[in-house]
Design a protein around this motif. Sequence first.
Motif, short mmCIF file in Angstrom:
data_model
loop_
_atom_site.label_atom_id
_atom_site.label_comp_id
_atom_site.label_asym_id
_atom_site.label_seq_id
_atom_site.Cartn_x
_atom_site.Cartn_y
_atom_site.Cartn_z
N SER A 36 0.83 -1.20 0.00
CA SER A 36 0.00 0.00 0.00
C SER A 36 0.87 1.25 0.00
CB SER A 36 -0.93 0.01 1.22
OG SER A 36 -0.15 0.00 2.41
N ILE A 37 0.28 2.32 -0.49
CA ILE A 37 0.98 3.60 -0.56
C ILE A 37 0.97 4.25 0.82
CG2 ILE A 37 0.93 5.91 -1.58
CD1 ILE A 37 1.82 3.80 -3.50
N CYS A 38 2.04 4.93 1.16
CA CYS A 38 2.15 5.66 2.43
C CYS A 38 0.98 6.62 2.55
CB CYS A 38 3.47 6.42 2.48
SG CYS A 38 3.63 7.52 3.89
N HIS A 39 0.30 6.60 3.70
CA HIS A 39 -0.86 7.45 3.93
C HIS A 39 -0.49 8.91 4.15
CE1 HIS A 39 -3.34 3.75 5.46
NE2 HIS A 39 -3.06 3.69 4.18
N CYS A 60 2.74 10.73 2.73
CA CYS A 60 3.28 11.42 1.55
C CYS A 60 2.60 11.01 0.25
CB CYS A 60 4.79 11.18 1.44
SG CYS A 60 5.22 9.45 1.10
N GLN A 61 1.90 9.86 0.27
CA GLN A 61 1.20 9.36 -0.92
C GLN A 61 2.15 9.15 -2.11
OE1 GLN A 61 -2.13 8.56 -1.12
NE2 GLN A 61 -2.33 8.98 1.08
N LYS A 62 3.43 8.89 -1.82
CA LYS A 62 4.42 8.74 -2.91
C LYS A 62 5.13 7.40 -2.86
CE LYS A 62 5.42 13.71 -3.19
NZ LYS A 62 6.46 14.75 -3.02
N GLN A 63 5.54 6.99 -1.66
CA GLN A 63 6.33 5.77 -1.51
C GLN A 63 5.44 4.62 -1.00
OE1 GLN A 63 9.47 5.71 -2.44
NE2 GLN A 63 9.56 7.91 -2.86
N PHE A 64 5.92 3.38 -1.25
CA PHE A 64 5.24 2.24 -0.66
C PHE A 64 5.45 2.25 0.85
CE2 PHE A 64 5.78 0.33 -4.98
CZ PHE A 64 4.44 0.14 -5.24
N SER A 65 4.43 1.94 1.59
CA SER A 65 4.55 1.92 3.04
C SER A 65 5.30 0.66 3.48
CB SER A 65 3.15 1.94 3.69
OG SER A 65 2.44 0.77 3.33
N GLN A 66 6.12 0.83 4.53
CA GLN A 66 6.87 -0.30 5.08
C GLN A 66 6.53 -0.57 6.53
OE1 GLN A 66 11.13 -0.31 4.04
NE2 GLN A 66 10.75 1.62 2.96
N TYR A 67 5.87 0.40 7.17
CA TYR A 67 5.62 0.29 8.60
C TYR A 67 4.16 0.60 8.90
CZ TYR A 67 10.62 1.15 8.13
OH TYR A 67 11.92 1.12 7.73
N CYS A 107 -2.63 3.91 15.62
CA CYS A 107 -3.80 4.13 14.75
C CYS A 107 -3.82 3.19 13.55
CB CYS A 107 -3.84 5.58 14.29
SG CYS A 107 -2.45 6.03 13.22
N ASN A 108 -2.77 2.35 13.41
CA ASN A 108 -2.69 1.37 12.32
C ASN A 108 -2.50 1.99 10.94
OD1 ASN A 108 -2.59 -1.16 13.34
ND2 ASN A 108 -4.57 -1.82 12.56
N SER A 109 -2.16 3.29 10.90
CA SER A 109 -1.89 3.93 9.61
C SER A 109 -0.58 3.42 9.05
CB SER A 109 -1.82 5.45 9.78
OG SER A 109 -3.09 5.97 10.08
N ARG A 110 -0.52 3.30 7.75
CA ARG A 110 0.70 2.83 7.09
C ARG A 110 1.56 4.02 6.72
NH1 ARG A 110 0.47 -2.46 5.35
NH2 ARG A 110 2.72 -2.13 5.21
N TYR A 111 2.90 3.91 6.92
CA TYR A 111 3.82 5.00 6.56
C TYR A 111 5.13 4.40 6.04
CZ TYR A 111 5.91 4.02 11.14
OH TYR A 111 6.51 3.42 12.21
N CYS A 112 5.92 5.26 5.40
CA CYS A 112 7.12 4.75 4.71
C CYS A 112 8.43 5.09 5.41
CB CYS A 112 7.17 5.27 3.28
SG CYS A 112 7.38 7.06 3.16
N SER A 113 8.44 6.12 6.27
CA SER A 113 9.71 6.56 6.83
C SER A 113 9.49 7.23 8.18
CB SER A 113 10.39 7.57 5.89
OG SER A 113 9.58 8.73 5.76
N LEU A 114 10.61 7.52 8.87
CA LEU A 114 10.55 8.19 10.16
C LEU A 114 9.92 9.57 10.02
CD1 LEU A 114 11.34 8.35 13.19
CD2 LEU A 114 13.56 9.24 12.45
N GLN A 115 10.27 10.28 8.94
CA GLN A 115 9.73 11.63 8.73
C GLN A 115 8.21 11.59 8.61
OE1 GLN A 115 11.85 14.15 8.97
NE2 GLN A 115 10.15 15.58 8.93
N CYS A 116 7.70 10.62 7.89
CA CYS A 116 6.26 10.51 7.72
C CYS A 116 5.59 10.10 9.03
CB CYS A 116 5.92 9.50 6.61
SG CYS A 116 6.21 10.16 4.95
#
Length: 410
Positions: A23-26, A28-35, A40-49
């Motif tokens: 899934s796409i990072c919730h 930045c909407q640019k990178q694939f989510s890894q975490y 809240c169970n939201s998906r994100y791709c990096s520490l910054q996000c």
Amino acid sequence: MDETILTSDKPSDSSPLNPPSRSICHVCQKQFSQYTCPRCNSRYCSLQCYKSHSLQCTESFMRENVVEELQQMQPDDETKQKMLDILKRFHSEEETDSMDVDDSTLTEETIQKILSGDQISFDDLSAEEKKRFQRAIASGELSKMIEPWEPWWLKPSAQRISLSKEGTQLVQPLVEHEASVSLQDDDLESYQSSEIPHGPESPLPPVNKLSSAEPSPLLAVHFVDILYSYCFTLRLYNGDWQSDAIGSALVVLSMSSVLGQGGQPETVLEALSYCLEQICSPAYRHMGGLQFGLGLIDDVISLLSLGSSALVCLLSDMHRLIQAGERELKSEKQKKLRRVELRSKLKFAERKIYFIMCWVYEQPSEAWSSLATIVGAVKSSVMNYEGNRQSVKMNNTSETKGKVLIEEIV
């Protein structure tokens, strides 16, 4: 079978029996989510996000970490006894020293020669003056003649430190009244370097590029140990570690169990107990003993309150200190075995400091206020030990005097 790419904001419900779709990072909407955020169970791709996805999540996470750490920080009987032993040893040595008070100053004639600008070497002193001179050094009497140094982390300019996105040094703006003064390039560079240490010259790599393993959860504890050793070293050398790089580096190694012995303290109390024990040792007791050591904890708290940029500049300065010590060591005439041992320790310290510096830069700003709270709580507990000890001592003294007075009356 083609993999599925999701872009919805629906929380992830993946499990071992239901493999996650990409899934796409919730944020930045640019990178694939890894975490996945554990709250809240939201998906994100990096520490910054992660930092920006939900202020409520990050703040509650840090708050719970502080509460958990404070709960675990309650000292067990062994740790409490160790701290009491340190305090008892310090006070017994202090009382012994007070019984051996002697005039540790130079003669008036010699002092006048020094003040008049005459060149006096150690060999020019009499045997008695040499003894007094050595006692004055050991007791810290001569340090009173040196103008007190104001640490850079207590200056107003320390509040305005900022680094680039890669963690490198930025030119600091001058305050209004200083900006009105015309400075040459060399003067400007000298001014900036005198205010605060320079940050890294090269971009800081992500921690996962330095090690494939996850950073230890004890790094925050180890960082307190390293901060304390830096503050002590700079105060010992009046801010001028460059005057004796190898000496400064050796002080860092002796004060820090993490850098000097590869220690792995598990709590802030354990880390600071070791540091206070070194402060109260014969080698450094002349700096002020326990009270001076407790004051250094305030330095640590002040630095943590400045945030990541100031902490990275501190570690960058410490990194340069260790490197300068390594260079000086090469030119010194030391026994080969001793030189190899010191070089190995300095190289380990250099790598450790660099790793911690990269780790510090990745941490959210809330982490440092939380850690400062924990350090402050530890200081309070140490002062409570000391206060109780003094109270018992005063009661015993009062009882003794009372008995003597009764005996005299009778």
